[in-house]
Design a protein around this motif. Structure first.
Motif, PDB file in Angstrom:
ATOM      1  N   LEU A   4       1.160  -1.119  -0.001  1.00 18.59           N
ATOM      2  CA  LEU A   4      -0.280  -0.009   0.004  1.00 18.59           C
ATOM      3  C   LEU A   4       0.625   1.057  -0.210  1.00 18.59           C
ATOM      4  O   LEU A   4       1.843   1.282   1.110  1.00 18.59           O
ATOM      5  CB  LEU A   4      -0.647  -0.257   1.074  1.00 18.59           C
ATOM      6  N   LYS A   5       0.992   2.050  -1.170  1.00 16.01           N
ATOM      7  CA  LYS A   5       1.383   3.726  -0.546  1.00 16.01           C
ATOM      8  C   LYS A   5       0.545   4.683  -0.836  1.00 16.01           C
ATOM      9  O   LYS A   5      -0.669   4.429  -0.888  1.00 16.01           O
ATOM     10  CB  LYS A   5       2.184   4.029  -2.249  1.00 16.01           C
ATOM     11  N   PHE A   6       0.847   5.458   0.042  1.00 20.33           N
ATOM     12  CA  PHE A   6       0.788   6.667   0.749  1.00 20.33           C
ATOM     13  C   PHE A   6       1.440   8.012   0.043  1.00 20.33           C
ATOM     14  O   PHE A   6       2.510   8.253   0.567  1.00 20.33           O
ATOM     15  CB  PHE A   6       0.344   6.599   2.076  1.00 20.33           C
ATOM     16  N   ARG A 195      10.667  12.495  -9.287  1.00 17.30           N
ATOM     17  CA  ARG A 195       9.462  12.977  -8.565  1.00 17.30           C
ATOM     18  C   ARG A 195       8.679  11.969  -9.032  1.00 17.30           C
ATOM     19  O   ARG A 195       7.876  11.622  -9.634  1.00 17.30           O
ATOM     20  CB  ARG A 195       9.489  14.732  -9.287  1.00 17.30           C
ATOM     21  N   GLY A 196       7.796  12.199  -7.980  1.00 18.33           N
ATOM     22  CA  GLY A 196       6.313  11.295  -7.946  1.00 18.33           C
ATOM     23  C   GLY A 196       6.732   9.672  -7.922  1.00 18.33           C
ATOM     24  O   GLY A 196       6.018   8.706  -7.831  1.00 18.33           O
ATOM     25  N   GLY A 197       7.610   8.723  -7.197  1.00 14.87           N
ATOM     26  CA  GLY A 197       8.911   7.939  -7.744  1.00 14.87           C
ATOM     27  C   GLY A 197       8.161   7.088  -6.788  1.00 14.87           C
ATOM     28  O   GLY A 197       8.260   5.725  -6.671  1.00 14.87           O
ATOM     29  N   SER A 198       7.648   7.488  -5.378  1.00 12.89           N
ATOM     30  CA  SER A 198       7.138   6.640  -4.401  1.00 12.89           C
ATOM     31  C   SER A 198       6.425   5.786  -5.278  1.00 12.89           C
ATOM     32  O   SER A 198       5.939   4.557  -4.535  1.00 12.89           O
ATOM     33  CB  SER A 198       6.847   7.321  -3.390  1.00 12.89           C
ATOM     34  N   ASP A 199       5.133   5.602  -6.530  1.00  5.46           N
ATOM     35  CA  ASP A 199       4.360   5.249  -6.539  1.00  5.46           C
ATOM     36  C   ASP A 199       5.338   4.062  -7.050  1.00  5.46           C
ATOM     37  O   ASP A 199       5.009   2.644  -7.096  1.00  5.46           O
ATOM     38  CB  ASP A 199       3.800   6.044  -7.441  1.00  5.46           C
ATOM     39  N   TYR A 200       6.264   4.077  -8.370  1.00 11.05           N
ATOM     40  CA  TYR A 200       7.316   3.266  -8.764  1.00 11.05           C
ATOM     41  C   TYR A 200       7.913   2.624  -8.078  1.00 11.05           C
ATOM     42  O   TYR A 200       7.461   1.001  -8.198  1.00 11.05           O
ATOM     43  CB  TYR A 200       8.272   4.228  -9.285  1.00 11.05           C
ATOM     44  N   ALA A 253      -1.030  12.006 -17.169  1.00 18.85           N
ATOM     45  CA  ALA A 253      -1.608  11.869 -15.818  1.00 18.85           C
ATOM     46  C   ALA A 253      -1.210  11.513 -15.003  1.00 18.85           C
ATOM     47  O   ALA A 253      -0.855  10.641 -14.750  1.00 18.85           O
ATOM     48  CB  ALA A 253      -3.159   9.832 -15.636  1.00 18.85           C
ATOM     49  N   LYS A 254      -0.732  12.642 -13.557  1.00 14.71           N
ATOM     50  CA  LYS A 254       0.228  12.696 -12.768  1.00 14.71           C
ATOM     51  C   LYS A 254      -0.144  11.921 -11.543  1.00 14.71           C
ATOM     52  O   LYS A 254       0.551  11.690 -10.347  1.00 14.71           O
ATOM     53  CB  LYS A 254      -0.171  14.255 -12.165  1.00 14.71           C
ATOM     54  N   ILE A 255      -1.540  11.101 -11.434  1.00 18.91           N
ATOM     55  CA  ILE A 255      -2.111  10.600 -10.308  1.00 18.91           C
ATOM     56  C   ILE A 255      -1.209   8.862 -10.384  1.00 18.91           C
ATOM     57  O   ILE A 255      -0.352   8.851  -9.131  1.00 18.91           O
ATOM     58  CB  ILE A 255      -2.979   9.645 -10.434  1.00 18.91           C
TER      59      ILE A 255
HETATM   60 MG    MG Z   1       2.188  11.309  -7.111  1.00 20.53          MG
END
Ligand code: MG
Ligand code: ADP
Ligand code: ASP
Length: 436
Positions: A4-6, A195-200, A253-255
């Motif tokens: 689970l990523k927050f 940037r945004g790398g936690s999804d990855y 899509a930045k999400i």
């Molecule tokens: Mg993000």
């Protein structure tokens, strides 16, 4: 085991951190990946910029402001003296570390170490909170297993081989907390997944442990059909295929981080996008299943550079395209869109680091025109060849928008167009009106 990523807003305040507990404390085994608290990575970027410029006074005052914010967080997060004391010691150690760079040599390595502080702080603060309220958890240091190779791609083999023994140290434990975004590079230095790398991180970890499901918890109820920051009246999409989601993520899509779908797709692990502010909302589920045969969503990617390459009778001269592509390959510059005619090729790139050198080499055998500040608008859906009329609907919606490039037929789920960046909003609004 689930991952689970927050994201930043989901851990953005003491109150939000407290609210997370009910989403993760169900006794099921899971790895929780946390981003930095919202705004932190931006502040760390600013601190890095000031340090590069040797503006030490400015760097120090930015560090003071950030530290003050975290001091407020710990007083709101913890109720007892022992947790508060641990929180204070944690802040002292991280903020003194940041301040030490005002005296030292500052290079790209120090900058990356600074960028890693946000996730190190959020995970430790949350772990101490769980400890204070009596919820057992293990803090797994991402720097012990997350690694990228010399091409800055995740090294899945290494990650797999290192995360498993790390987990095995804690037999019987169910709740693991780790940092998103941060990793080590091929030289063992601290680095990050952009940037945004936690999804990855979440999808890489999910793939490495062959997770049952990867959940990306954020501040919106799933992937919407258009960019909610730009267009009114967007709606969440219940189901997407991996290919569709990957196109939307890659094209803006930045999400989702641009390349985070691939690890999940490779191991066929469902990815669910959920909203921490509205946990009961269904969100979006991304699987290998292709559903529906309609236009599902649009996304836009800014900062694109278009390059037009012209040469007499180029297509008949076989080998021409190869010599063009070889130049981009040598400079490790990916091409996003491409269209050709008998006399010219237009292509787009996002990374302009080597643009001048590429241009120079191309000019040795053709003429080159460059347009900057373009936007790719990507229309995603299931456009199987048997169905007609999708292109008509797209271009009918865009009848008043000048289009620079069109790409259709590359895959069954994407139509991409290139427009001047100034027309991005008009294009997204026109598509929303015409398609949904
Ligand atoms: Mg993000
Ligand atoms: P997090 O910090 O949780 O990673 P992000 O800000 O990275 O969150 O991503 C969530 C944001 O992405 C949303 O608040 C929304 O404004 C933006 N966004 C852009 N395009 C879309 C889309 N197509 N669907 C949903 N959200 C989108
Ligand atoms: N904290 C990092 C960023 O702001 C990573 C992330 O939030 O996904 O980009």
């Amino acid at each position: 085991m689930k991952v689970l990523k927050f994201g930043g807003t989901s851990v953005g305040s003491a109150e939000r951190m407290k609210a997370l507990v009910q989403l993760i404390n169900d006794g099921e085994p899971k790895i929780v990946v946390l981003s930095a608290m919202s705004g932190t990575t931006n502040s760390l970027v600013e601190i890095g910029v000031a340090l590069y410029a040797k503006e030490h006074q400015k760097a120090n005052s930015l560090i003071d402001v950030l530290e003050k914010k975290y001091k407020d967080v710990i007083t709101q997060l913890y109720s007892g003296a022992p947790a508060l004391q641990k929180g204070r010691e944690l802040l002292d150690s991280h903020f003194n570390y940041l301040r030490s760079f005002t005296m030292d040599l500052f290079t790209v390595n120090e900058e990356r170490a600074i960028l890693a502080q946000g996730e190190l702080l959020s995970t430790a603060l949350f772990h101490y909170y769980l400890e204070e309220i009596g919820v057992e958890s293990v803090l797994l240091p991402a720097l012990n297993f997350m690694r990228i190779d010399e091409n800055e791609e995740p090294d899945l083999k290494y990650i797999e081989a290192h995360i498993k023994p790390e987990l095995a140290k804690y037999a019987g434990k169910k709740l693991f907390i780790t940092q998103g975004y941060i990793c080590r590079n091929a030289f063992g230095e601290i680095d990050n997944l952009k940037r945004g790398g936690s999804d990855y991180t979440a999808t890489i970890v999910g793939a490495a442990i062959q997770s049952d499901e990867i959940q990306i918890w954020t501040d919106i109820d799933g992937m919407h059909n258009n960019d909610p920051r730009i267009v009114d009246k967007t709606h969440p999409i219940a189901e997407l295929s991996f290919d569709e989601a990957a196109e939307l993520a890659y094209f803006g899509a930045k999400i989702l981080h641009p390349t985070c779908i691939l690890p999940a797709q490779t191991r066929n692990i469902p990815v669910r996008l959920l909203n921490t502010m509205q946990p009961e909302a269904k969100g979006t589920v991304i699987t290998s299943k292709v559903s529906g045969d309609s236009i599902k969503a649009v996304a836009a990617k800014d900062g694109i550079t278009a390059i037009k390459i012209k040469s007499g009778r180029m297509l008949l001269a076989y080998g021409f395209l190869r010599s063009v592509f070889e130049i981009f390959e040598r400079y490790k510059t990916p091409i996003d869109m491409i269209t050709t005619s008998e006399v010219a090729v237009s292509l787009t790139i996002d990374n302009t680091r080597h643009l001048e050198a590429i241009k120079k080499e191309l000019q040795e055998f053709c003429s080159v025109e460059v347009d900057t500040d373009q936007t790719i608008v990507c229309i995603v859906g299931n456009f199987s060849a048997a169905k007609q009329g999708f292109a008509l609907r797209v271009f009918e919606s865009l009848k008043n928008i000048p289009i620079r490039m069109i790409s259709y037929g590359g895959s069954e789920n994407n139509i991409s167009i290139l427009v001047d960046g100034k027309l991005k909003k008009d294009t997204l609004v026109a598509l929303n009106k015409g398609l949904f």
